[in-house]
Design an enzyme around this catalytic site. Structure first.
Site, PDB file in Angstrom:
ATOM      1  N   HIS A 222      29.528  63.366  30.616  1.00 23.32           N
ATOM      2  CA  HIS A 222      28.607  63.121  29.501  1.00 23.32           C
ATOM      3  C   HIS A 222      28.735  64.285  28.519  1.00 23.32           C
ATOM      4  CE1 HIS A 222      25.575  60.189  31.531  1.00 23.32           C
ATOM      5  NE2 HIS A 222      26.814  59.940  31.925  1.00 23.32           N
TER       6      HIS A 222
ATOM      7  N   GLU B 151      26.594  66.299  27.200  1.00 23.05           N
ATOM      8  CA  GLU B 151      25.850  67.498  27.565  1.00 23.05           C
ATOM      9  C   GLU B 151      26.584  68.315  28.623  1.00 23.05           C
ATOM     10  OE1 GLU B 151      24.788  64.338  27.340  1.00 23.05           O
ATOM     11  OE2 GLU B 151      22.609  64.238  27.207  1.00 23.05           O
TER      12      GLU B 151
END
Length: 154
Positions: free
Chosen positions: A53, A55
């Protein structure tokens, strides 16, 4: 332009990289002392790994760039509200604040589905704020509209 919007614009540039790769268009940057120290965008398809992801990629990049897993005085800017996995990584990396541009009603773990960063059930309380960032919402809508019109062949 506010500092939040400045860094959300940079995160949006990362989201555009994901969009161009046919990945869910989410981007993130880690900022320390007003400087970007980590960047990331979704790469799950490209890397064939569910963990990639935006992040997580940005946190990994920041840790590598400063030579530490502790991101104590850092702010994470992300175009979309973090999920449960990313909220956990944010807590574990000791990021002090998260700023996101649009909520994720289906899987958001900051304000939508649950409130993991509030510190009620974990020893970590992380400041956060939603800064309405229309471009983040629009790119997601366009991406999924395109997917429904032209589904990927398996």
């Amino acid at each position: 332009m506010s500092e939040d919007l400045k860094f959300l614009d940079i995160a949006y540039e990362e989201a555009m990289k994901a969009y161009e790769k046919d990945e869910v268009p989410i981007g993130a940057v880690v900022v320390k002392d007003g400087k970007v120290i980590g960047r990331g965008h979704n790469q799950r398809i490209e890397k064939n790994n569910a963990l990639y992801h935006a992040e997580i990629v940005a946190i990994e990049d920041a840790c590598k760039n400063i030579g530490s897993w502790r991101l104590d005085d850092c702010i994470l800017y992300v175009t979309v509200e973090p999920c449960v996995m990313c909220a956990g990584a944010i807590m574990q990396s000791r990021i002090k604040k998260v700023v996101f541009g649009t909520p994720d009603e289906k899987g958001g773990a900051v304000i939508s589905k649950c409130r993991l960063l509030d510190g009620e059930k974990f020893p970590f309380k992380i400041d956060y704020s939603l800064v309405q960032y229309e471009k983040a919402s629009i790119i997601l809508k366009n991406f999924f509209l395109k997917k429904r019109r032209y589904p990927r062949k398996v």
